[in-house]
Scaffold this active site. Structure first.
Site, PDB file in Angstrom:
ATOM      1  CB  CYS A 139     -11.208  22.624  19.008  1.00  0.00           C
ATOM      2  SG  CYS A 139     -11.333  23.776  20.308  1.00  0.00           S
ATOM      3  N   GLY A 152       0.811  -1.145   0.260  1.00  0.00           N
ATOM      4  CA  GLY A 152       0.336   0.171   0.056  1.00  0.00           C
ATOM      5  C   GLY A 152       0.582   0.911   0.292  1.00  0.00           C
ATOM      6  NE  ARG A 183       0.706   7.373   8.541  1.00  0.00           N
ATOM      7  CZ  ARG A 183       2.529   7.207   8.480  1.00  0.00           C
ATOM      8  NH1 ARG A 183       2.595   8.918   8.567  1.00  0.00           N
ATOM      9  NH2 ARG A 183       2.808   6.354   9.041  1.00  0.00           N
TER      10      ARG A 183
END
Ligand code: LLP
Length: 482
Positions: free
Chosen positions: A409, A340, A377
């Site tokens: 936030c 991937g 990530r």
């Protein structure tokens, strides 16, 4: 391979490039970008590629995003700043289609002489245009849900090159898999029961591989390690006989065709793949000794990439394949791989704009319009993704250490910590590199930041939109007529 893979670049004459820039296909509002003449950067890139064609694999790699001597970041000869200025919305994902091609070609070249399937792991990036391109290049697909299976079929992938994986596959999805005729990996006792049930419902025998947990430590972040003994994935090797007996007792529903393992993701040492492959071929010997005609070894995905951009030489697809080649040939096996990240991560940047710069206590912050909603990530795995400005900063810009943060936030909302960068002006373009894998596919609408649009640079240097931006109206649709 570099010669063939780079030929779309090296074969451009200046006039054909100009023409393609002036008359781009599928373009919506980027006319101004397309008026851009090929830059000196374009030609120096072409020269570079043509001189590197016969060098060893590890030295051939050219990143599709490069900072030129003029201080601007380019993607395949196109100034990223020019794209920033003209797209409908920021942040956005920008890909290089030629880099996707080059990445696939690197695997194809490495696999020469072996019977193989490159099963692209759709979870890394499920953009339909990208899937169609990968299918066109000859890839199969690795699926982990019924919707990924439906999307793969929609994108035209050959079902006999598709593999359905997962530790919690649902019966209805397994029925789809059985009907479509894709390979299915058996992950547990209950999974085997469900596959048998699906085969009966579909009235079709299912080609299965046993996902064996080889208990090899992939030496990666615990969240992306899967092949160790306490993982939720796969079957324990000491239970192998139970599974072989179970397959034997369902001759009308199951055909055992191979063995599968997947160790984890972001692996940067190919010895780890070899250790696992040695164990796997031993299991295959054991399985064959019981009369099963199994032909497939699936070693999963997991090859890492150079997220740090320090110039470290990391294993390339050829190194990965070479480390298992003899084992595969010695048993006359078809090799399945499931990359991937190593196919798609380095083909893309998340392109943002700087909203402002501030200092609190001892910390300096660059606040951008992108966030953990578009790219999670760093927040989730503390992952490093390289960050840089797309244009030269003002000449008096002070270099400082910044956390690069979004507007979400949450204090977990950061794209990079402690990055040494020139103080950017408001509105400056800033990219997060290597954002092609597990970024858009893991994006959310947290804080109602709707998912961003995606573009790619085509082979002819023009830019096309490959996914629309999500809108506020899209959100309201979920509540319509309730
Ligand atoms: N095959 C199986 C069975 C997998 O579980 C995975 C990824 C792959 C193939 C593809 O692995 P790759 O070549 O992309 O490393 N979200 C995390 C990565 C999770 C990977 C999960 N499995 C990240 O952002 O790093």
């Amino acid at each position: 391979m570099a010669t063939a893979a780079h030929s779309h670049l090296v074969s451009h004459t200046p006039s054909s490039l100009c023409k393609s820039l002036r008359y781009p296909p599928n373009l919506f509002s980027l006319k101004s970008i397309l008026a851009i003449k090929p830059t000196s950067r374009t030609f120096s890139l072409r020269a570079l590629l043509s001189t590197t064609a016969s060098e060893p694999e590890t030295q051939k790699f050219q990143h599709c995003f490069t900072k030129s001597d003029d201080g601007f970041l380019y993607c395949e000869g196109l100034r990223v700043q020019d794209v920033v200025d003209f797209v409908e919305r920021r942040p956005f994902y920008l890909y290089s289609k030629p880099q996707i091609t080059r990445n696939v070609e690197a695997y194809k070249d490495a696999l020469e002489g072996l019977s193989s399937i490159i099963g692209y792991a759709i979870k890394a990036n499920n953009n339909l245009k990208i899937l169609e391109h990968l299918r066109h290049l000859g890839c199969g697909a690795v699926l982990v849900s019924g919707n990924e299976l439906k999307l793969a079929l929609h994108a035209g992938f050959d079902p006999t090159k598709c593999i359905f994986n997962g530790n919690g596959k649902l019966l209805e999805d397994l029925v789809l898999a059985a009907e479509a005729g894709v390979f299915v990996n058996v992950d547990s006792e209950f999974d085997l029961e469900n596959i048998v049930a699906a085969a009966r419902i579909a009235g079709k025998k299912v080609n299965v591989l046993l996902r064996i947990n080889p208990d090899v430590d992939p030496q990666v972040h615990p969240y992306v390690a899967t092949g160790n003994k306490n993982s939720k994935f796969g079957i324990r090797n000491e239970k192998l006989q139970w599974f072989l007996d179970a397959v034997k007792s369902h001759p009308n529903e199951l055909k055992l065709v191979g063995a599968h393992c997947h160790l984890g993701s972001t692996i940067t040492k190919v010895d780890i793949f070899r250790d696992a492959a040695v164990l796997m071929v031993n299991y295959i010997d054991e399985i064959r000794a019981q009369g099963f005609q199994i032909d497939y070894l699936n070693i999963g995905g997991g090859l890492g990439i150079d997220y740090h951009h320090t110039g470290a030489i990391l294993p390339a697809p050829r190194d990965l394949i070479d480390t298992v080649r003899e084992l595969v040939l010695s048993r006359n096996l078809n090799l399945i791989i499931e990359p991937g990240r190593s196919l798609i991560a380095n083909t893309c940047c998340l392109v943002n704009r700087v909203t402002g710069v501030k200092t609190n206590g001892t910390k300096n912050f660059i606040v951008i319009d992108g966030s953990m909603a578009e790219l999670i990530r760093p927040s989730l795995y503390d992952a490093y993704q390289h960050i840089e400005l797309v244009s030269p900063p003002p000449s008096d810009a002070e270099v400082s250490t910044f956390d690069v943060v979004g507007p979400v936030c949450e204090s977990a909302d950061f794209l990079g910590k402690d990055r040494k960068l020139p103080t950017p002006s408001r509105g400056a373009g800033l990219v997060v590199h290597d954002a092609g894998a597990y970024c858009m596919s893991m994006a959310s609408t947290y804080n109602l930041k709707m998912r961003p649009p995606e573009y790619w640079v085509e082979d002819d240097g023009s830019v096309s939109k490959i996914r629309h931006a999500e809108t506020f109206e899209d959100h309201l649709k979920f509540f319509k007529d309730l």
